[in-house]
Scaffold this motif. Structure first.
Motif, PDB file in Angstrom:
ATOM      1  N   GLY A 138      28.688   4.051  58.788  1.00 45.71           N
ATOM      2  CA  GLY A 138      29.807   4.988  58.783  1.00 45.71           C
ATOM      3  C   GLY A 138      29.680   6.008  57.668  1.00 45.71           C
ATOM      4  N   THR A 139      29.259   5.554  56.499  1.00 47.36           N
ATOM      5  CA  THR A 139      29.061   6.466  55.371  1.00 47.36           C
ATOM      6  C   THR A 139      27.917   7.433  55.658  1.00 47.36           C
ATOM      7  N   LEU A 140      26.829   6.919  56.226  1.00 54.12           N
ATOM      8  CA  LEU A 140      25.701   7.794  56.562  1.00 54.12           C
ATOM      9  C   LEU A 140      26.103   8.842  57.583  1.00 54.12           C
ATOM     10  N   ARG A 141      26.900   8.447  58.573  1.00 53.91           N
ATOM     11  CA  ARG A 141      27.366   9.399  59.579  1.00 53.91           C
ATOM     12  C   ARG A 141      28.266  10.460  58.933  1.00 53.91           C
ATOM     13  N   TYR A 142      29.120  10.035  57.999  1.00 57.95           N
ATOM     14  CA  TYR A 142      29.985  10.994  57.308  1.00 57.95           C
ATOM     15  C   TYR A 142      29.154  11.956  56.459  1.00 57.95           C
ATOM     16  N   LEU A 143      28.173  11.429  55.723  1.00 56.60           N
ATOM     17  CA  LEU A 143      27.323  12.287  54.899  1.00 56.60           C
ATOM     18  C   LEU A 143      26.554  13.288  55.763  1.00 56.60           C
ATOM     19  N   ARG A 144      26.134  12.851  56.944  1.00 52.46           N
ATOM     20  CA  ARG A 144      25.475  13.778  57.874  1.00 52.46           C
ATOM     21  C   ARG A 144      26.455  14.849  58.320  1.00 52.46           C
ATOM     22  N   HIS A 145      27.684  14.439  58.600  1.00 56.33           N
ATOM     23  CA  HIS A 145      28.712  15.372  59.071  1.00 56.33           C
ATOM     24  C   HIS A 145      29.001  16.461  58.039  1.00 56.33           C
ATOM     25  N   ILE A 146      29.076  16.086  56.763  1.00 52.82           N
ATOM     26  CA  ILE A 146      29.397  17.075  55.732  1.00 52.82           C
ATOM     27  C   ILE A 146      28.156  17.780  55.186  1.00 52.82           C
ATOM     28  N   GLY A 147      26.969  17.399  55.698  1.00 52.92           N
ATOM     29  CA  GLY A 147      25.752  18.104  55.314  1.00 52.92           C
ATOM     30  C   GLY A 147      25.028  17.532  54.114  1.00 52.92           C
ATOM     31  N   ARG A 148      25.415  16.350  53.654  1.00 55.13           N
ATOM     32  CA  ARG A 148      24.746  15.757  52.499  1.00 55.13           C
ATOM     33  C   ARG A 148      23.623  14.803  52.889  1.00 55.13           C
ATOM     34  N   ALA A 149      23.445  14.577  54.188  1.00 60.04           N
ATOM     35  CA  ALA A 149      22.336  13.765  54.687  1.00 60.04           C
ATOM     36  C   ALA A 149      21.696  14.500  55.863  1.00 60.04           C
ATOM     37  N   PRO A 150      21.094  15.658  55.584  1.00 61.06           N
ATOM     38  CA  PRO A 150      20.558  16.472  56.680  1.00 61.06           C
ATOM     39  C   PRO A 150      19.305  15.893  57.316  1.00 61.06           C
ATOM     40  N   PHE A 151      18.749  14.836  56.739  1.00 62.91           N
ATOM     41  CA  PHE A 151      17.530  14.263  57.282  1.00 62.91           C
ATOM     42  C   PHE A 151      17.792  13.452  58.540  1.00 62.91           C
ATOM     43  N   ILE A 152      19.041  13.119  58.832  1.00 64.15           N
ATOM     44  CA  ILE A 152      19.380  12.355  60.028  1.00 64.15           C
ATOM     45  C   ILE A 152      19.586  13.333  61.186  1.00 64.15           C
ATOM     46  N   PHE A 153      18.927  13.066  62.310  1.00 62.70           N
ATOM     47  CA  PHE A 153      19.054  13.944  63.468  1.00 62.70           C
ATOM     48  C   PHE A 153      19.124  13.098  64.736  1.00 62.70           C
ATOM     49  N   LYS A 154      19.519  13.742  65.827  1.00 61.54           N
ATOM     50  CA  LYS A 154      19.630  13.035  67.097  1.00 61.54           C
ATOM     51  C   LYS A 154      18.342  13.176  67.895  1.00 61.54           C
ATOM     52  N   LYS A 155      17.893  12.067  68.430  1.00 60.13           N
ATOM     53  CA  LYS A 155      16.736  12.045  69.327  1.00 60.13           C
ATOM     54  C   LYS A 155      17.089  11.110  70.470  1.00 60.13           C
ATOM     55  N   ALA A 156      17.134  11.654  71.666  1.00 61.97           N
ATOM     56  CA  ALA A 156      17.475  10.887  72.872  1.00 61.97           C
ATOM     57  C   ALA A 156      18.828  10.188  72.721  1.00 61.97           C
ATOM     58  N   GLY A 157      19.777  10.862  72.093  1.00 59.76           N
ATOM     59  CA  GLY A 157      21.123  10.331  71.961  1.00 59.76           C
ATOM     60  C   GLY A 157      21.317   9.339  70.826  1.00 59.76           C
ATOM     61  N   ARG A 158      20.281   9.095  70.041  1.00 62.22           N
ATOM     62  CA  ARG A 158      20.387   8.166  68.909  1.00 62.22           C
ATOM     63  C   ARG A 158      20.147   8.911  67.609  1.00 62.22           C
ATOM     64  N   LEU A 159      20.813   8.462  66.560  1.00 65.99           N
ATOM     65  CA  LEU A 159      20.584   9.049  65.245  1.00 65.99           C
ATOM     66  C   LEU A 159      19.361   8.392  64.621  1.00 65.99           C
ATOM     67  N   VAL A 160      18.428   9.227  64.187  1.00 62.93           N
ATOM     68  CA  VAL A 160      17.173   8.746  63.619  1.00 62.93           C
ATOM     69  C   VAL A 160      16.819   9.589  62.395  1.00 62.93           C
ATOM     70  N   ALA A 161      15.834   9.126  61.636  1.00 65.62           N
ATOM     71  CA  ALA A 161      15.344   9.880  60.477  1.00 65.62           C
ATOM     72  C   ALA A 161      13.922   9.435  60.184  1.00 65.62           C
ATOM     73  N   TRP A 162      13.152  10.336  59.611  1.00 60.12           N
ATOM     74  CA  TRP A 162      11.805   9.984  59.172  1.00 60.12           C
ATOM     75  C   TRP A 162      11.915   9.207  57.868  1.00 60.12           C
ATOM     76  N   LYS A 163      11.133   8.143  57.750  1.00 54.86           N
ATOM     77  CA  LYS A 163      11.188   7.278  56.572  1.00 54.86           C
ATOM     78  C   LYS A 163      10.881   8.058  55.297  1.00 54.86           C
ATOM     79  N   SER A 164       9.905   8.970  55.350  1.00 53.71           N
ATOM     80  CA  SER A 164       9.547   9.752  54.161  1.00 53.71           C
ATOM     81  C   SER A 164      10.715  10.621  53.700  1.00 53.71           C
TER      82      SER A 164
END
Length: 113
Positions: A55-81
């Motif tokens: 929930g916190t990660l989703r909120y941080l993505r929403h406000i732009g503080r976790a821009p590394f998370i993106f949607k791929k095939a309807g799922r939230l994903v991110a590159w490990k690096s």
């Protein structure tokens, strides 16, 4: 004609009004990024790696503080690096805040002088 039907017709003729479309979205040259050996993580893996609730990660993505998370095939994903780089930036920012808070100010009476 109902007002919402008219709006639907306007959205169908104007692609910038479609949900999820943004003319301001940056265009990223994916071929320029080297992903050899990198791993694509799903949200539960990101949660485990960062020790941050989904929930916190989703909120941080929403406000732009976790821009590394993106949607791929309807799922939230991110590159490990990118997740590890984000953790490094968060750590550096925290160290900067702590070092700034420990600096004496002009009127500080704790200096003993």
């Amino acid at each position: 004609m109902c007002p919402w039907s008219r709006n639907r017709a306007v959205r169908a003729t104007n692609p910038s009004l479609l949900v999820g479309y943004s003319a301001r979205m940056p265009v990223v040259n994916v071929s320029a990024v080297d992903r050899d050996g990198d791993q694509l993580l799903l949200m539960p893996e990101i949660e485990t790696l960062t020790r941050t609730p989904q929930g916190t990660l989703r909120y941080l993505r929403h406000i732009g503080r976790a821009p590394f998370i993106f949607k791929k095939a309807g799922r939230l994903v991110a590159w490990k690096s990118e997740v590890l780089a984000w953790l490094g930036r968060e750590r550096a920012a925290d160290e900067e805040r702590r070092s700034f808070a420990s600096r004496p100010t002009h009127g500080d009476t704790r200096l003993g002088s």
